[in-house]
Motif scaffolding. Structure first.
Motif, short mmCIF file in Angstrom:
data_model
loop_
_atom_site.label_atom_id
_atom_site.label_comp_id
_atom_site.label_asym_id
_atom_site.label_seq_id
_atom_site.Cartn_x
_atom_site.Cartn_y
_atom_site.Cartn_z
N LYS A 74 0.84 -1.19 0.00
CA LYS A 74 0.00 0.00 0.00
C LYS A 74 0.88 1.25 0.00
O LYS A 74 1.72 1.43 0.88
N LEU A 75 0.66 2.09 -0.99
CA LEU A 75 1.41 3.34 -1.06
C LEU A 75 0.94 4.31 0.02
O LEU A 75 -0.24 4.30 0.41
N PRO A 76 1.85 5.17 0.52
CA PRO A 76 1.43 6.18 1.49
C PRO A 76 0.54 7.22 0.84
O PRO A 76 0.58 7.41 -0.38
N LYS A 105 0.12 13.33 0.71
CA LYS A 105 -0.19 14.57 1.41
C LYS A 105 1.02 14.96 2.28
O LYS A 105 1.83 14.10 2.67
N PRO A 106 1.16 16.24 2.55
CA PRO A 106 2.30 16.70 3.35
C PRO A 106 2.26 16.08 4.75
O PRO A 106 1.18 15.79 5.29
N GLN A 107 3.42 15.87 5.34
CA GLN A 107 3.49 15.37 6.70
C GLN A 107 4.64 16.04 7.43
O GLN A 107 5.61 16.49 6.83
N ILE A 108 4.51 16.11 8.74
CA ILE A 108 5.56 16.69 9.57
C ILE A 108 6.61 15.62 9.83
O ILE A 108 6.29 14.54 10.32
N PRO A 109 7.88 15.88 9.48
CA PRO A 109 8.93 14.87 9.71
C PRO A 109 9.09 14.54 11.20
O PRO A 109 8.88 15.40 12.05
N LYS A 110 9.42 13.29 11.48
CA LYS A 110 9.74 12.87 12.84
C LYS A 110 11.26 12.72 12.92
O LYS A 110 11.85 11.91 12.20
N ASP A 111 11.87 13.52 13.77
CA ASP A 111 13.33 13.62 13.75
C ASP A 111 13.86 13.87 15.16
O ASP A 111 14.06 15.02 15.57
N THR A 112 14.08 12.80 15.91
CA THR A 112 14.58 12.92 17.28
C THR A 112 16.03 12.46 17.35
O THR A 112 16.33 11.33 16.94
#
Length: 269
Positions: A3-5, A8-15
């Motif tokens: 299944k393709l994502p 739509k825009p998404q906020i990156p997760k970057d910890t």
């Protein structure tokens, strides 16, 4: 079926997960490390039982003849394997201090490559054909890579030394590790943090960082709370900054348009 994502825009997760902390004795290095969630400390100062968090004492165990029977290399391998394969609740592993670990690895390599019945070699340079340096570098590199592969926060703690000018004035504080080891460890870390005690206050400041981290992209709120206490560790929400830039640009364009219209009107008369 794959299944393709959603498009739509998404906020990156970057910890950030890997840290290199250095500073003088009693400057708050271990205190900062212990603030991270559920830490396990790999300790080298012989005081593991005095820690307020779970700790494992690292030491080259020796027999009566002074030869190593259980090296720190073997111990670290067993610990990392357990963290990878056993069910546990630890979220952070702390190497306190990496300076001692590297020296213990060097001693262990010299002991392992000493011929039977001979006095233990004191230096890697005594081992023919560069074999000692190869074993030593491999052991350190493997340690850093295996730590980084853990699904955990990883913290290296180092002591501090100062550089002095010709007049005896301190010009720069830096980790006590040799530069090549600093580069190896820092190259696999996200943030390099300098801590110091100034009077009754403690200062935490980022020395180097892999990239800029934004508050709205750090998805681990416990880590974000810690980063907020470190100067230069995290920037305000990127979305807010972008919106402010857009508003500012829009404002400038409006002023430019108004100025042009005013000029055009003046030209009519």
């Amino acid at each position: 079926m794959f299944k393709l994502p959603e498009n739509k825009p998404q906020i990156p997760k970057d910890t950030p997960r890997n840290y290199f902390i250095y500073g003088e004795t009693m400057s708050g290095k271990s205190y900062l490390a212990n603030e991270f969630p559920n830490p396990l400390v790999l300790n080298t100062d012989g005081n593991a039982e005095a820690n307020s968090v779970p700790s494992i004492q690292l030491v080259n165990e020796k027999n009566e003849q002074g030869r190593i029977t259980n090296s720190v290399i073997k111990q670290l391998g067993e610990i990392l394997l357990a963290l990878q394969t056993q069910k546990h609740s630890y979220e952070t592993v702390v190497i306190d201090v990496i300076d001692d670990v590297i020296e213990m690895i060097k001693i262990a390599v010299c002991d392992e490559l000493t011929p039977a019945g001979k006095p233990r070699l004191k230096s890697l340079s005594e081992i023919p054909y560069g074999k000692g340096y190869d074993f030593f570098n491999q052991a350190i590199t493997e340690l850093v890579i295996d730590l980084k592969a853990l699904p955990m926060n990883v913290i290296y703690i180092s002591r501090q030394v100062s550089e002095y000018d010709d007049n005896g004035n301190a010009t720069k504080d830096k980790p006590s590790l040799k530069d090549k080891y600093v580069n190896l460890i820092n190259g696999n870390s996200d943030l390099m943090i300098h801590v110091e005690k100034l009077g009754n206050n403690y200062n935490r400041e980022v020395d180097r960082k892999r990239k800029t981290y934004y508050a709205d992209q750090v998805d681990d709120k416990a880590i974000l709370k810690i980063l907020a206490t470190i100067r230069g560790a995290v920037e305000p929400a990127k979305g807010n900054a972008q919106r402010k830039d857009e508003v500012a640009k829009t404002g400038r364009k409006a002023k430019e348009v108004a100025a042009k219209e005013t000029t055009s009107d003046d030209e009519l008369f």
